[in-house]
Structures are given as structure tokens and as C-alpha cells.
Write a protein that holds these residues in place. Structure first.
Motif, mmCIF file in Angstrom:
data_model
loop_
_atom_site.group_PDB
_atom_site.id
_atom_site.type_symbol
_atom_site.label_atom_id
_atom_site.label_comp_id
_atom_site.label_asym_id
_atom_site.label_seq_id
_atom_site.Cartn_x
_atom_site.Cartn_y
_atom_site.Cartn_z
ATOM 1 N N ILE A 114 0.839 -1.202 0.000
ATOM 2 C CA ILE A 114 0.000 0.000 0.000
ATOM 3 C C ILE A 114 0.874 1.251 0.000
ATOM 4 O O ILE A 114 0.639 2.196 -0.766
ATOM 5 N N GLU A 115 1.899 1.265 0.846
ATOM 6 C CA GLU A 115 2.767 2.442 0.963
ATOM 7 C C GLU A 115 3.469 2.731 -0.359
ATOM 8 O O GLU A 115 3.543 3.886 -0.800
ATOM 9 N N ARG A 116 3.977 1.677 -0.995
ATOM 10 C CA ARG A 116 4.671 1.871 -2.262
ATOM 11 C C ARG A 116 3.735 2.420 -3.328
ATOM 12 O O ARG A 116 4.066 3.346 -4.061
ATOM 13 N N ARG A 117 2.538 1.826 -3.394
ATOM 14 C CA ARG A 117 1.591 2.257 -4.431
ATOM 15 C C ARG A 117 1.170 3.712 -4.223
ATOM 16 O O ARG A 117 1.077 4.487 -5.170
ATOM 17 N N ARG A 118 0.923 4.105 -2.988
ATOM 18 C CA ARG A 118 0.476 5.477 -2.732
ATOM 19 C C ARG A 118 1.595 6.481 -3.017
ATOM 20 O O ARG A 118 1.352 7.559 -3.543
ATOM 21 N N SER A 119 2.821 6.125 -2.672
ATOM 22 C CA SER A 119 3.926 7.071 -2.867
ATOM 23 C C SER A 119 4.318 7.182 -4.330
ATOM 24 O O SER A 119 4.751 8.245 -4.778
ATOM 25 N N GLU A 120 4.166 6.101 -5.087
ATOM 26 C CA GLU A 120 4.613 6.114 -6.475
ATOM 27 C C GLU A 120 3.547 6.630 -7.433
ATOM 28 O O GLU A 120 3.849 7.371 -8.359
ATOM 29 N N MET A 121 2.310 6.221 -7.222
ATOM 30 C CA MET A 121 1.274 6.528 -8.201
ATOM 31 C C MET A 121 0.541 7.827 -7.904
ATOM 32 O O MET A 121 0.072 8.508 -8.803
ATOM 33 N N LEU A 129 5.093 -0.361 -15.102
ATOM 34 C CA LEU A 129 5.437 -0.986 -13.838
ATOM 35 C C LEU A 129 6.515 -2.029 -14.101
ATOM 36 O O LEU A 129 6.450 -2.773 -15.080
ATOM 37 N N VAL A 130 7.504 -2.087 -13.202
ATOM 38 C CA VAL A 130 8.627 -2.982 -13.436
ATOM 39 C C VAL A 130 9.052 -3.675 -12.147
ATOM 40 O O VAL A 130 8.756 -3.228 -11.038
ATOM 41 N N LEU A 159 -7.157 -8.345 -18.398
ATOM 42 C CA LEU A 159 -7.154 -9.062 -17.133
ATOM 43 C C LEU A 159 -5.805 -8.952 -16.437
ATOM 44 O O LEU A 159 -5.731 -8.709 -15.226
ATOM 45 N N PHE A 160 -4.724 -9.092 -17.218
ATOM 46 C CA PHE A 160 -3.402 -9.006 -16.607
ATOM 47 C C PHE A 160 -3.114 -7.593 -16.115
ATOM 48 O O PHE A 160 -2.452 -7.414 -15.084
ATOM 49 N N GLU A 161 -3.604 -6.591 -16.831
ATOM 50 C CA GLU A 161 -3.411 -5.207 -16.383
ATOM 51 C C GLU A 161 -4.026 -4.997 -15.008
ATOM 52 O O GLU A 161 -3.437 -4.338 -14.136
ATOM 53 N N MET A 162 -5.215 -5.567 -14.788
ATOM 54 C CA MET A 162 -5.879 -5.429 -13.486
ATOM 55 C C MET A 162 -5.029 -6.069 -12.390
ATOM 56 O O MET A 162 -4.873 -5.506 -11.301
ATOM 57 N N LEU A 163 -4.464 -7.238 -12.678
ATOM 58 C CA LEU A 163 -3.605 -7.903 -11.702
ATOM 59 C C LEU A 163 -2.316 -7.115 -11.474
ATOM 60 O O LEU A 163 -1.857 -6.972 -10.341
ATOM 61 N N ALA A 164 -1.737 -6.593 -12.559
ATOM 62 C CA ALA A 164 -0.461 -5.878 -12.452
ATOM 63 C C ALA A 164 -0.609 -4.576 -11.683
ATOM 64 O O ALA A 164 0.248 -4.222 -10.865
ATOM 65 N N ARG A 165 -1.678 -3.835 -11.950
ATOM 66 C CA ARG A 165 -1.876 -2.559 -11.254
ATOM 67 C C ARG A 165 -2.180 -2.775 -9.766
ATOM 68 O O ARG A 165 -2.098 -1.830 -8.980
ATOM 69 N N ASN A 166 -2.531 -3.995 -9.400
ATOM 70 C CA ASN A 166 -2.796 -4.325 -7.995
ATOM 71 C C ASN A 166 -1.843 -5.420 -7.526
ATOM 72 O O ASN A 166 -2.210 -6.267 -6.703
ATOM 73 N N SER A 167 -0.623 -5.404 -8.043
ATOM 74 C CA SER A 167 0.327 -6.465 -7.730
ATOM 75 C C SER A 167 0.539 -6.588 -6.224
ATOM 76 O O SER A 167 0.627 -5.599 -5.502
ATOM 77 N N LEU A 226 5.689 -4.995 -8.209
ATOM 78 C CA LEU A 226 5.947 -4.119 -9.345
ATOM 79 C C LEU A 226 6.066 -2.678 -8.872
ATOM 80 O O LEU A 226 5.307 -2.232 -8.016
ATOM 81 N N HIS A 227 6.998 -1.945 -9.471
ATOM 82 C CA HIS A 227 7.259 -0.570 -9.071
ATOM 83 C C HIS A 227 7.020 0.383 -10.243
ATOM 84 O O HIS A 227 7.228 0.016 -11.408
ATOM 85 N N HIS A 228 6.607 1.590 -9.928
ATOM 86 C CA HIS A 228 6.389 2.610 -10.949
ATOM 87 C C HIS A 228 7.695 2.950 -11.656
ATOM 88 O O HIS A 228 8.752 3.041 -11.044
ATOM 89 N N SER A 229 7.619 3.126 -12.968
ATOM 90 C CA SER A 229 8.783 3.537 -13.738
ATOM 91 C C SER A 229 8.357 4.618 -14.711
ATOM 92 O O SER A 229 7.295 4.522 -15.332
ATOM 93 N N ILE A 230 9.150 5.663 -14.831
ATOM 94 C CA ILE A 230 8.838 6.774 -15.739
ATOM 95 C C ILE A 230 9.108 6.345 -17.177
ATOM 96 O O ILE A 230 10.152 5.788 -17.457
#
Length: 230
Positions: A114-121, A129-130, A159-167, A226-230
Motif C-alpha cells: 500500500i505504501e509503495r503504491r500510494r507514494s509512487e502513483m 510498472l517494473v 485481465l493481466f493489467e488489473m492484476l499488475a496494477r494491484n500487484s 511491481l514498481h512505478h517507472s517513468i
């Protein structure tokens, strides 16, 4: 993060408060729904750790109320182990669900997601995402796993996008059916068939998956950070 702990068991609250504060988080406490809502209305919260068995309200009902009032993420921590309760909580808007009794390491791993997703996105959808093993470029619809491109059909990609965005977090069958078919009532056999197709493409051994895990009776989880990447 600012974290609200909602639980009427003093020992659990004290333990969580101590551990989370030691990790640098600010913690607030509520033993019932009324106190929790007062804090939701008065404090800018990032995360709510929510027990469902509260003395004055059903925690599941509280989820939708919190969602309507705040942008906080919600992790349910509950002794209710019925699949129906998990599905209802997640469909109401919870981000994740941890069974009591829980291991602290597991809970903290979910908090870090949760912390990673909130800080990155920061409220916007990541373009890419990488991780060390996997790269997903949503704009180009390109996926690379261990250096090898993975080719997906349009439905598989949705379907995979939904899983990836909520990894790292459970995604319910209903959420996936809306993502893939825009219909929460589509035959679940279609979803299972497409998950099998995804596993054929992503797993070393599709009959023993390590990446796309089943949460029995609830949904699926992409078991990778998965982590946010520019």
C-alpha cells in the motif's frame, strides 16, 4: 503514513501501534465504528487497518462509508474466514484482507504494498510498472518477463493489467470480470479459462503457479512486487 487501527482488542491495537510507529508511521486508534468515522473525518489518513467485528457496527458496512469520505486505503484484519465475507469486503472497497491470527511479517508486507503504491502513483495510473523479472508498459501494451516478450490477446491484457496494477494484492473475480467483460455476472468459467491461458504464458509450470496465485473462492493475486517507472 498516517494509519488508523480500528479494532476492539487492546492487545492487537497496542502491538500494531508499537510496530508501526517503530517503522516511522503515525498511528491513530479506534475501538468502534463511531470513533473510527470521527477520525476519518478529522485526520488525513493513508491507510485504515480495519477489524470487521466491531461492537457498534459491522466493519463491512464501514468500508463503503470510509471510501465515500476519504482516499485512505483499507486492509481488513478479521477472524471471519468465510469466503463470502472476504469477497463482500473486497467488493465494498477494501484493498486487501488478512486473516486473524496473522503473522506480523505478512501484514507488514501488505502495508508496504500500500505504501509503495500510494507514494509512487499518487492517484494517477502508472504508465509502466517494473520489477527485476517483469516489465509492463501499459501505453505500448508490452510485457517482458525475464527478458522475453509475452504476447497477450486484448482480453488477456485487460485481465493481466488489473492484476499488475494491484500487484501483491488480491483482486476479486468480480473486479476481473468487470475489467475483462464490463459485466460482473459473466460466467466465471470464462474467467478461469483466461487465467489458465495467462498461466500458460507466464508460469514455468502452469499446473503449479508461482506468479498468478489463486485466492480460493475470492479471486487472484499477482505474486510479484511491481514498481512505478517513468
Amino acid at each position: 503514513m498516517n494509519i488508523l487501527i480500528v479494532d476492539d482488542e487492546p492487545q492487537i491495537v497496542a502491538t500494531l501501534h508499537s510496530v508501526l510507529r517503530a517503522l516511522g508511521h503515525s498511528c491513530f486508534e479506534a475501538v468502534d465504528g463511531r470513533t473510527a468515522l470521527n477520525l476519518v473525518n478529522s485526520v488525513s489518513l493513508d491507510l485504515v487497518l480495519l477489524d470487521l467485528g466491531l461492537p457498534d457496527t459491522d466493519g463491512i458496512d464501514l468500508i463503503s462509508t470510509i471510501r465515500s469520505k476519504a482516499e485512505a486505503s483499507i486492509i481488513v484484519i478479521s477472524a471471519r474466514h468465510l469466503e463470502a465475507d472476504k469477497i463482500k469486503a473486497l467488493d465494498q472497497g477494501a484493498d486487501d484482507y488478512v486473516d486473524k491470527p496473522f503473522g506480523m511479517d505478512e501484514l507488514l508486507a501488505r502495508v508496504r504494498v500500500i505504501e509503495r503504491r500510494r507514494s509512487e502513483m499518487e492517484g494517477t495510473a502508472a504508465r509502466k510498472l517494473v520489477s527485476d523479472l517483469l516489465s509492463v508498459d501499459f501505453g505500448r501494451r508490452e510485457i517482458v518477463l525475464m527478458g522475453e516478450p509475452i504476447h497477450l490477446s486484448p482480453k488477456e491484457f485487460l485481465l493481466f493489467e488489473m492484476l499488475a496494477r494491484n500487484s501483491g494484492q488480491v483482486v476479486t473475480q468480480r473486479q476481473l470480470m468487470i475489467a475483462g467483460w464490463d459485466d460482473p455476472n459473466v460466467d466465471t468459467q470464462y474467467l478461469r479459462s483466461y487465467v489458465a491461458l495467462l498461466r500458460d504464458k507466464f508460469e514455468v509450470e502452469s499446473s503449479d503457479p508461482e506468479l498468478i496465485l489463486t485466492e480460493p473462492g475470492v479471486g487472484y493475486r499477482l505474486n510479484i512486487a511491481l514498481h512505478h517507472s517513468i
